[in-house]
Design a protein around this motif. Structure first.
Motif, PDB file in Angstrom:
ATOM      1  N   TYR A  82       0.832  -1.208   0.000  1.00 50.33           N
ATOM      2  CA  TYR A  82       0.000   0.000   0.000  1.00 50.33           C
ATOM      3  C   TYR A  82       0.868   1.261   0.000  1.00 50.33           C
ATOM      4  CZ  TYR A  82      -4.193  -2.811   0.938  1.00 50.33           C
ATOM      5  OH  TYR A  82      -5.238  -3.710   0.840  1.00 50.33           O
ATOM      6  N   GLY A  83       1.984   1.198   0.703  1.00 50.04           N
ATOM      7  CA  GLY A  83       2.881   2.339   0.723  1.00 50.04           C
ATOM      8  C   GLY A  83       3.523   2.583  -0.635  1.00 50.04           C
ATOM      9  N   VAL A  84       3.937   1.519  -1.311  1.00 51.70           N
ATOM     10  CA  VAL A  84       4.518   1.666  -2.648  1.00 51.70           C
ATOM     11  C   VAL A  84       3.507   2.294  -3.600  1.00 51.70           C
ATOM     12  CG1 VAL A  84       5.367   0.416  -4.670  1.00 51.70           C
ATOM     13  CG2 VAL A  84       6.200  -0.198  -2.393  1.00 51.70           C
ATOM     14  N   ILE A  85       2.273   1.840  -3.535  1.00 49.28           N
ATOM     15  CA  ILE A  85       1.235   2.413  -4.406  1.00 49.28           C
ATOM     16  C   ILE A  85       1.050   3.900  -4.108  1.00 49.28           C
ATOM     17  CG2 ILE A  85      -1.229   2.379  -4.956  1.00 49.28           C
ATOM     18  CD1 ILE A  85       0.369   0.080  -6.200  1.00 49.28           C
ATOM     19  N   LYS A  86       1.092   4.266  -2.849  1.00 47.06           N
ATOM     20  CA  LYS A  86       0.968   5.679  -2.491  1.00 47.06           C
ATOM     21  C   LYS A  86       2.138   6.486  -3.054  1.00 47.06           C
ATOM     22  CE  LYS A  86       0.562   8.835   1.480  1.00 47.06           C
ATOM     23  NZ  LYS A  86      -0.532   9.623   0.855  1.00 47.06           N
ATOM     24  N   ALA A  87       3.353   5.933  -2.958  1.00 51.52           N
ATOM     25  CA  ALA A  87       4.529   6.636  -3.482  1.00 51.52           C
ATOM     26  C   ALA A  87       4.447   6.822  -4.987  1.00 51.52           C
ATOM     27  CB  ALA A  87       5.802   5.872  -3.114  1.00 51.52           C
ATOM     28  N   LEU A  88       3.846   5.856  -5.675  1.00 46.59           N
ATOM     29  CA  LEU A  88       3.688   5.941  -7.130  1.00 46.59           C
ATOM     30  C   LEU A  88       2.552   6.889  -7.510  1.00 46.59           C
ATOM     31  CD1 LEU A  88       4.042   2.127  -7.849  1.00 46.59           C
ATOM     32  CD2 LEU A  88       5.629   3.873  -8.694  1.00 46.59           C
ATOM     33  N   LEU A  98       8.722   6.871   2.475  1.00 49.67           N
ATOM     34  CA  LEU A  98       7.400   7.167   1.924  1.00 49.67           C
ATOM     35  C   LEU A  98       7.039   8.634   2.144  1.00 49.67           C
ATOM     36  CD1 LEU A  98       4.748   6.314   0.611  1.00 49.67           C
ATOM     37  CD2 LEU A  98       3.956   5.543   2.864  1.00 49.67           C
ATOM     38  N   GLN A  99       7.239   9.111   3.348  1.00 51.60           N
ATOM     39  CA  GLN A  99       6.936  10.509   3.650  1.00 51.60           C
ATOM     40  C   GLN A  99       7.766  11.438   2.772  1.00 51.60           C
ATOM     41  OE1 GLN A  99       8.152  12.039   7.554  1.00 51.60           O
ATOM     42  NE2 GLN A  99       6.183  13.107   7.698  1.00 51.60           N
ATOM     43  N   CYS A 100       9.034  11.108   2.589  1.00 57.34           N
ATOM     44  CA  CYS A 100       9.916  11.934   1.779  1.00 57.34           C
ATOM     45  C   CYS A 100       9.444  11.991   0.331  1.00 57.34           C
ATOM     46  CB  CYS A 100      11.348  11.399   1.845  1.00 57.34           C
ATOM     47  SG  CYS A 100      12.524  12.231   0.758  1.00 57.34           S
ATOM     48  N   LEU A 101       9.183  10.847  -0.264  1.00 48.59           N
ATOM     49  CA  LEU A 101       8.827  10.805  -1.688  1.00 48.59           C
ATOM     50  C   LEU A 101       7.481  11.458  -1.971  1.00 48.59           C
ATOM     51  CD1 LEU A 101      10.058   7.294  -2.901  1.00 48.59           C
ATOM     52  CD2 LEU A 101      11.286   9.469  -2.805  1.00 48.59           C
ATOM     53  N   CYS A 102       6.647  11.568  -0.959  1.00 51.27           N
ATOM     54  CA  CYS A 102       5.338  12.196  -1.143  1.00 51.27           C
ATOM     55  C   CYS A 102       5.319  13.670  -0.735  1.00 51.27           C
ATOM     56  CB  CYS A 102       4.271  11.437  -0.346  1.00 51.27           C
ATOM     57  SG  CYS A 102       3.913   9.782  -0.977  1.00 51.27           S
ATOM     58  N   SER A 103       6.446  14.210  -0.329  1.00 49.67           N
ATOM     59  CA  SER A 103       6.469  15.579   0.164  1.00 49.67           C
ATOM     60  C   SER A 103       6.342  16.587  -0.978  1.00 49.67           C
ATOM     61  CB  SER A 103       7.757  15.848   0.943  1.00 49.67           C
ATOM     62  OG  SER A 103       8.874  15.892   0.084  1.00 49.67           O
TER      63      SER A 103
END
Length: 262
Positions: free
Chosen positions: A20-26, A235-240
């Motif tokens: 789920y985290g990978v999907i969010k990052a994508l 995850l937090q970093c890539l979505c910032s």
């Protein structure tokens, strides 16, 4: 000159929470591709989630140390414990165990075929997970060459990949500083401070491939990986929003491994 960067989410398929985290990052972040651990119990779950991010590039993250193999354990004795599970990365990293080319070749090829079973096509890029040496990487190179796949690995002290007449050339950031970031989790400031040398190497004509582990943590991750909380920081970093803006302001183009072929 526009600098091309691959921001890859490693370990897809490792666990349901992590998926789920990978999907969010994508979907919500700057991750531009992912590579799947096809032998893991949550690999099929990972594939089922890809409908949320249509068009996502997925390569193969060849895994010889975590969980159980795809091939018959009796055929790869150097990689497994008596119960058929992998020995684990620690013994290989500390050189208590050595990779055996034949066993690595068999299992790497089995994972390529398993990828085809789940996706309906072969991967076009494969790469190693965690512990590796010249024997395991030579097996990966030989399997990739046999199937006509892209790869990039360390072999005999050099970074090797297919020729420049067929593919854009890749540089991997494997410095001690990057290793430290992996172990603590990435922060946007790591980009701003040029810890990955993106600004320094902006005009070198190479594609920079950066590897992250963006995901949520569950019991499977806690039981099977030494990398736990740093995954949530990635995850937090890539979505910032600040990182998204920085990449845009500095004219970086995010691509995936499928874009490398000329």
């Amino acid at each position: 000159m526009t600098k091309k960067v691959i921001i890859n989410a490693d370990d897809f398929g490792m666990s349901e929470a992590y998926n789920y985290g990978v999907i969010k990052a994508l979907r919500d972040g700057v991750a531009s591709s992912t590579t799947i651990m096809i032998n893991q119990p949550a690999a099929e779950h990972a594939v089922s989630l890809l409908k949320e991010v249509p068009g996502t590039y997925v390569g193969l993250h060849v895994n010889l140390t975590t969980g159980s193999p795809v091939s018959d354990p009796d055929k790869i004795p150097s990689l497994v414990k008596p119960n058929g599970e992998y020995i684990g990365s620690k013994d290989f990293k500390t050189h208590k165990k050595q990779f055996v080319y034949k066993d690595c070749y068999i299992e790497t090829k089995a994972q390529v075929e398993r990828f085809r079973e789940l996706f309906g096509y072969y991967p076009t890029h494969i790469e190693p997970h965690s512990a590796m040496d010249d024997q395991s990487n030579k097996a990966l190179i030989d399997v990739a060459t046999e199937y006509g796949l892209h790869y990039d690995v360390e072999y005999k002290g050099e970074f090797v990949q297919p020729s420049a007449d067929k593919y854009l050339q890749v540089e991997e950031k494997l410095t001690p500083k990057v290793g430290e970031i992996i172990n603590r989790g990435a922060r946007p400031e790591d980009f701003f401070n040029d810890s990955y040398d993106l600004l320094k190497d902006q005009d070198d004509g190479l594609v920079t491939a950066l590897h992250f582990h963006p995901g949520f943590v569950d019991a499977y991750i806690l039981d099977h990986s030494t990398l736990t909380l740093p995954r949530t920081r990635d995850l937090q970093c890539l979505c910032s929003e600040s990182l998204k803006g920085w990449l845009k302001d500095h004219n970086f183009e995010t691509i995936n491994y499928g874009d490398l072929k000329k």
